[in-house]
Design a protein around this motif. Sequence first.
Motif, PDB file in Angstrom:
ATOM      1  N   GLU A  36      17.995  -4.701 -22.949  1.00  0.00           N
ATOM      2  CA  GLU A  36      17.043  -5.630 -23.561  1.00  0.00           C
ATOM      3  C   GLU A  36      17.608  -6.182 -24.874  1.00  0.00           C
ATOM      4  OE1 GLU A  36      12.394  -5.664 -25.135  1.00  0.00           O
ATOM      5  OE2 GLU A  36      13.280  -3.795 -24.421  1.00  0.00           O
ATOM      6  N   ARG A  71      16.426  -0.224 -23.056  1.00  0.00           N
ATOM      7  CA  ARG A  71      16.333  -0.849 -24.393  1.00  0.00           C
ATOM      8  C   ARG A  71      17.684  -1.457 -24.786  1.00  0.00           C
ATOM      9  NH1 ARG A  71      11.467  -1.116 -26.229  1.00  0.00           N
ATOM     10  NH2 ARG A  71      10.110   0.711 -26.212  1.00  0.00           N
ATOM     11  N   HIS A 126       5.276  -3.288 -23.546  1.00  0.00           N
ATOM     12  CA  HIS A 126       6.404  -4.122 -23.987  1.00  0.00           C
ATOM     13  C   HIS A 126       5.981  -5.574 -24.187  1.00  0.00           C
ATOM     14  CE1 HIS A 126       9.119  -0.797 -23.257  1.00  0.00           C
ATOM     15  NE2 HIS A 126       8.589  -0.660 -22.050  1.00  0.00           N
ATOM     16  N   ASP A 134      11.783  -7.572 -18.587  1.00  0.00           N
ATOM     17  CA  ASP A 134      11.239  -6.222 -18.541  1.00  0.00           C
ATOM     18  C   ASP A 134      11.786  -5.351 -17.424  1.00  0.00           C
ATOM     19  OD1 ASP A 134       9.356  -6.523 -20.706  1.00  0.00           O
ATOM     20  OD2 ASP A 134       8.240  -7.838 -19.359  1.00  0.00           O
ATOM     21  N   ARG A 146       2.936  -2.015 -27.487  1.00  0.00           N
ATOM     22  CA  ARG A 146       4.161  -1.218 -27.436  1.00  0.00           C
ATOM     23  C   ARG A 146       4.364  -0.613 -26.045  1.00  0.00           C
ATOM     24  NH1 ARG A 146       3.374   3.011 -31.049  1.00  0.00           N
ATOM     25  NH2 ARG A 146       3.517   1.519 -32.733  1.00  0.00           N
TER      26      ARG A 146
END
Length: 181
Positions: A102, A99, A27, A80, A24
Amino acid sequence: MKATGIVRRIDDLGRIVIPKEIRRTLHIRESDPLEIFTDREGQVILKKYSPIGEMTTFARQYAESLAQVSGHTALIADRDQFIAAAGGGKGYVGKAISRQLEEKINNRETLMAVRGERQFVSICDEYGEEYQHEALTPILCEGDVIGAVVLLENDPKAKMGEVEQKLMLSAAGFLGRQMEQ
């Protein structure tokens, strides 16, 4: 190197489970590629592999061309972080993508939005540069999402339209094909 205090055993197939907390934090998702290194002291080092990261110099040159042609800030990201920027966005390089960004690229969404619109997303949580217009599209390689091309504009009067969308899609397609070779 930082010790985590976590110990794992190798199973009969030679596998090691990377703890959820570490996955986590770094990532690391299921099916993400990892590079394996060893050093002289016998340490094994795992590093998240970024296929587009290998093309950093090329991506930087491509971002510069894209910024010149479009007149906008051009950014190229892996899954990332931002690996290349031109046209005023140098502060993004090395910063993690948000996020929201992403999620958009993982859903293979192409987006053109103006600040204040519902679909407008923050592209980076660490770098607070204000921009008024954004355009983004995922970079696909052999069917997999490997990154994104992003165009930004600070001038509220400037508009992004079909030309920018085609430039961005062309850049993403080209970068994806380069990775296939």
